[in-house]
Structures are given as C-alpha cells and as structure tokens.
Design an enzyme around this catalytic site. Structure first.
Site, PDB file in Angstrom:
ATOM      1  N   GLY A   1      33.014  46.003  34.638  1.00 29.20           N
ATOM      2  CA  GLY A   1      33.213  45.009  33.427  1.00 29.20           C
ATOM      3  C   GLY A   1      34.218  44.112  33.392  1.00 29.20           C
ATOM      4  N   SER A   2      34.928  43.924  32.378  1.00 25.82           N
ATOM      5  CA  SER A   2      35.797  43.127  32.076  1.00 25.82           C
ATOM      6  C   SER A   2      37.248  43.515  32.780  1.00 25.82           C
ATOM      7  CB  SER A   2      36.180  42.766  30.666  1.00 25.82           C
ATOM      8  OG  SER A   2      35.110  42.008  30.170  1.00 25.82           O
TER       9      SER A   2
END
Length: 646
Positions: A313-314
C-alpha cells in the site's frame, strides 16, 4: 573195573589241578590291565576337561564372552540437554529441564498381567488400552509407557515394583515467555528436536550429542554395574538472540490490545535495530502456547511477519519518491497537480480520499496521494523503476535464515501490463512481508544502506548501498511530516521525539478474483529522526470499520507509538525534540497552576533530556536546490478499483 574207575577219577582230578593253576594267573593279569586302562582313560578325560576349560576361558574366550555379554552387557545412551536460548540481555527464552520417561519390557511384563490394573491406574490410562499396547509389542523388548513426566510421578510408578517396568532420564523444553515468543522460537517435539522457528533453524547447534555407556543388567533388567564410558555426552550450544524480551512483550501486548480494540483477525509487527539489522522484536497474533503446541490450530503457528505477504500500500510511496529523486526528475519542492483527486486508469480510476489540489513532492507523502505517486512513477523507465525497487529487497528473501521466509512478489517489467507501474507506485501489484518492509525503512534511516536482518547477537551482515545518503535524508524529512500536524499519522507521534513514517491501507485480494471489502492497515516508521535507532512495521488485518476505522494511521499508528515510546525509554535513547517536550510540560504546569492556584512546581526534566537540550543541533540534511518540472504522465489503464490508500 572198580580200580579202573578209581584211576580215571584220579587222572581227572590231576588234570583239573593242572588246568586251574595257569587260569588264575590270567585272571590276575587281566584285572590289573583293566584298572590301568580305566585310570588312564579318566586321566585323559581330566586333562581334556582342563584343556577345554583353559581354551574356553583363556585362549579362545572371545566368542563365549560375546555371548555372555549379549545376555547381560548393554550399551545405553546418556541423554544430553539441549542448548539454552537467551535474549540479548541473557534472559532465558528456552530452557531444557530434566524429566523421566517410564518404559517397559513387553516380554517380561506379559508374564505378570495380573499387575496391569494397578500399573494402568498409576499411569492414568485405561487398562484395556495398556493391554492392547502390550499385545501389539509382545515380541519387542522395549516400549514407552509414559514420556517426559515429573521425576516424582515416575518414582511413584516405579515404587509399585511391577516386573519389567523401568525409567530413564530425558529432557523437556520449557518456554518462560509463552505465547509472546512462540512464533520466533518455535518448539520441539517429544524427542526434543526443533520443529519450527529458531528451534528448527539452529537445531543442529542446540541439540548436542548424546553419550553412550556400557552397563551390566541383571535378569530383571536393573543396572548392576557401570562397566565403561564409551562416549561422553556433549551438551548443546547456547544461543544468544538479538531479541529483547522487554520490547518483545511490549509489541505482543500492544498487538493484543489492537486486536481487541479494532476487531481485527490477525496482526504482525517487527522491530529492527537500524544500524545492525538485528531483530529486536517480532510478534504475531493469533498465537499459541509453545509449551503445549499440540492443542492449537496449525494456522496459529505461522510466523506471519516472515511467511505471509501483503500488498504494501502507501508504505511504498517513499520508495517511489526516492526513485524519482534519484533519477533527478523531481526535487522535494517540485509541484504535482493531483486535481481533481483522481486520474483514469484503464476501466478504473486511481483515486485519493479527497482532492488535494497541487502538492509538492513532500506533500505527496504528507497527504498520501495515490495520484501524486502515480504521476511521479510514470515518467521513470520501467527497467529503472523495477531495478530500484528490487534493490531494496522486494522480490527477494530477506536472508535472515528464518525457516520458511518468503520473498514476496515483484514481477519483472516483461510481465507488466500498461498500468502496472502506476499501481506499484502506491503499493499495489506487488507483495512483501512485514520483515521486508521494515528492512526498507531501516535502509532509508541508515543512509540508504540495506542490511539483511539477523536473529543471532554478534552476527552482523554486510550492508549494501541502495540509495544515496542525501536522497535518503530527504525522504526521511518528508516522512517526518506524516506524523506532524496535517499528516495522516498524527496518532503515531511520540512526545519528545521526531518520528518519520508512512501509513498504508490496502484492500485484501479475494480468492474469487479482484479485491474484497476487507482491509489491511499498515504503519511503517523510524525513530528518532536525527539519530535513527529503531525501524518498526505494524500490519493489522481485517479491522472492523465500525470500531476504529481501517486506515493505517488510526489502527496501526497507535501500536507503533506505544511500543516505540516504551522501547526508547528502555534503551535510554535521548530525545531529539526537546522543544515540543518542554512546551507540553510547560502547558501542563500552567494548567495545574490554574487549577490549584498554588505555587509553580516546574516540570521535572530528566538529566538525559537536559543534556540533549543543551547539545548543539545537527546540521539539517541538504535538499536538492533547483526544482525540476515534473514530466507529463503517460496514459494509464487498469489499476485497482479500491479508492485512495492512506
């Protein structure tokens, strides 16, 4: 006529008289010879017996000695203890304690079946079960009745004096930390062999070598005499781990609290020493009791921090930004237009949680903009971006030596679609373990040097320079804004310390294809920023959105804060944000004065904090000077239909 008869009788008597005399001499001669013959025969027999005895006992005694020994002389093993495992401070994590195992000679026990009821009662088993076990091994000379029991219990069983029942010394593994250390240490089986975790990885060193001795047993199987020591027992080697049981317990406790507060299904966390790559803590939930491993599901035995992969993810965005900075396409001040908060991606869109407008590259990290990350990655050549990410360890095993560690997934450019690079820029389309993500953040904090993690104290792996120190410093300053006002992880901030980190929120891939509505919440961070000491990654799977939400900042951020707050104090790490700490102390003191109306007491400032406040501040990390306009991104197609990741 009468005279003739008289003469005949006279001649007959005379003839008999002559015949009787030599016959007596023959009889006397034959008896003597016979006696001599018998005596000689007996003498020869005596000589033969003495010679045979001499041959059996002196000259040719090997065979019969072997036969005798086979019936009374035995070689029995001398058990040895498994090496102890301790944490970095010498605290025991795995120890072996002496126990007894009760065994029987089925042939001898079968002759005393009337004793089976009381023996079964002492063993705590059903009589039918014991009889069936005895019948199955009727032709054997050895079978276990009950293994690895308390010596007192073994003595009570032997006190029954059931013929053919004996005991022998063995060792049993004990784990004082229980569930908190289960996934890292693993456990041993009933034969004291490592089955999982570090018990398996270092089984050869820990196990040692049993000894052997010769003994004489009597007909009842009891040892009468110790004859000879064939081989001395060699105890296993002790191993000192890099783990700190205090930080390990903090990590385990906070993960447990997070699961209770968020309703998540599982969680993992890793803490690394940035300078050495040592694993200071590694915890997972759900867990199991290594002292009683048989009664739990095999699913709880997985060390998810090493074997299970997630899409980062981020937490991937700092790597993307570092790639763009290293290539020279942007600087920290370069403006990136993320309006209107989304961009096309094939049949789907890359979206942010809201329209962030025009951001600097630093703002892309601060606000966790998917659109901004994609626009930074798209101008980069495919081979360059893949190589850059791969150099950070994605797609390769971490090299810790832990059994079953996963390499994750990083597809080469030849297998990319037209939109793979865009989705990779914010953490989709690749997978990694929590340990791999922790390594990446440790490398960012270590001046761009990637060090393979280790579990053994004193064993340090060589580092590999994967990023220029200047760029690493720039990315660290960008990640610091994430935990400050305006960032996505204010709940990960620690009073008195600058924290650099990044949140991550991804949707879980569905077994039926596509993404489900279940989330994985991540936070990866480094503390303190000025002199980085710890890198930590927290992964919480499937939190209940109705409780504390599902974003990484609100779910995993507090776990990071609580663990690192304790670890910094346990390891006596000086604060690097004295001004904020003093300001909070002053505000709290002013509030107390206002409430009490009393005299000011003044904040209690520890000596270490005062010394850190008085020390000269380190020079700020240099930034690239002239901004370079960001290139226009190429058209993108497929991404995920998941919305913004934070």
């Amino acid at each position: 006529m009468v005279e003739n008869l008289g003469d005949g009788f006279a001649r007959l008597r005379e003839e008999r008289s002559r015949n009787n005399k030599p016959r007596g001499r023959n009889l006397q001669f034959n008896l003597r010879n016979r006696l001599m013959l018998v005596g000689g025969a007996l003498g020869l027999c005596a000589v033969a017996l003495v010679g045979r005895a001499l041959d059996l006992q002196v000259i040719s005694n090997d065979f019969y000695r072997q036969q005798g020994d086979a019936r009374s002389l035995r070689e029995i093993p001398i058990p040895t203890s498994r090496g102890m495992i301790t944490d970095r401070n010498g605290e025991p994590l795995a120890v072996s304690t002496p126990v007894e195992s009760v065994w029987a000679n089925p042939k001898e026990l079968a002759k005393n079946t009337e004793r089976l009821p009381e023996l079964a009662k002492a063993l705590g088993v059903a009589q039918d079960e014991l009889a069936r076990k005895l019948a199955q091994r009727a032709g054997k000379e050895f079978m276990y009745l009950k293994r690895r029991i308390n010596p007192d219990e073994a003595r009570r069983i032997l006190a029954l004096k059931v013929p053919g029942v004996f005991s022998q010394r063995e060792f049993r593994r004990f784990y004082p930390q229980g569930e908190a250390m289960a996934h890292v240490l693993g456990y041993t089986n009933i034969d004291d062999r490592g089955q999982e975790g570090l018990e398996l990885a270092f089984d050869h060193e820990l196990r040692g070598k049993p000894g052997t001795k010769r003994v004489i047993r009597d007909g009842a199987g009891n040892i009468v005499e110790n004859v000879d020591l064939v081989r001395s027992a060699e105890p296993g080697k002790d191993i000192t781990l890099t783990l700190d049981r205090r930080i390990q317990y903090l990590t385990y406790r906070e993960l447990r609290r997070a699961l209770n507060d968020t309703g998540a299904s599982s969680a993992s966390a890793v803490v690394l020493d940035i300078e050495t790559g040592e694993v200071l803590a590694m915890a997972n939930l759900p867990t199991y009791n290594p002292n009683l491993p048989g009664g739990t599901s095999r699913d709880t035995h997985r060390n998810r921090a090493v074997t299970d992969v997630v899409e980062p993810g981020s937490t991937m965005k700092p790597v993307t930004v570092a790639a763009a900075l290293s290539k020279g396409t942007v600087t920290p001040q370069t403006l990136v237009n993320t309006t209107p908060g989304w961009m096309p991606n094939g049949r789907y869109r890359i979206t942010d949680t809201h329209n962030n407008g025009v951001l600097t590259v630093t703002g892309v990290i601060t606000k966790s903009s998917n659109v901004g990350a994609a626009k930074l990655a798209l101008p980069l050549p495919n081979d360059y971006y893949y190589g850059f990410v791969h150099n950070f360890g994605y797609g390769s095993k971490p090299g810790s030596g832990f059994p079953g560690e996963s390499s994750g997934l990083l597809a080469p450019p030849q297998r990319w679609s037209g939109t793979t690079k865009a989705t990779m820029s914010y953490g989709y389309g690749l997978s990694a373990t929590p340990l791999q993500i922790a390594m990446v953040y440790a490398a960012m904090a270590n001046g761009g040097k990637l060090i393979a993690p280790t579990f053994v104290k004193g064993q340090r792996n060589e580092g590999k320079q994967v990023l220029e120190p200047v760029v690493a410093g720039e990315v660290m300053r960008m990640m610091q804004t994430v935990t400050e006002p305006g960032g996505t992880a204010k709940q990960a901030a620690i009073l008195g310390y600058h924290v650099a980190g990044k949140t991550g929120t991804t949707r879980k891939f569905s077994a039926t294809g596509g993404y489900s509505k279940k989330y994985v919440s991540l936070f990866a961070g480094v503390v303190p920023v000025e002199k980085p000491r710890f890198s930590m990654v927290v992964v919480v799977s499937e939190p209940d959105p109705t409780k504390k939400g599902y974003y990484g900042g609100s779910v995993s951020g507090p776990v990071f804060r609580n663990v690192m707050d304790g670890a910094l104090r346990l390891m006596d790490v000086a604060p690097d944000d004295i001004e904020t700490w003093l300001a909070v102390q002053a505000a709290a003191e002013a509030k107390r004065q206002k409430q009490s109306g009393g005299k000011p007491a003044g904040p209690v400032v520890p000596a270490a904090t005062r010394a850190a406040a008085a020390a000269p501040k380190p020079a700020a990390r240099p930034l690239n000077a002239a901004p370079i306009a960001a290139g226009s991104p190429a058209a993108v197609a497929q991404a995920s239909a998941h919305g913004g990741a934070r």
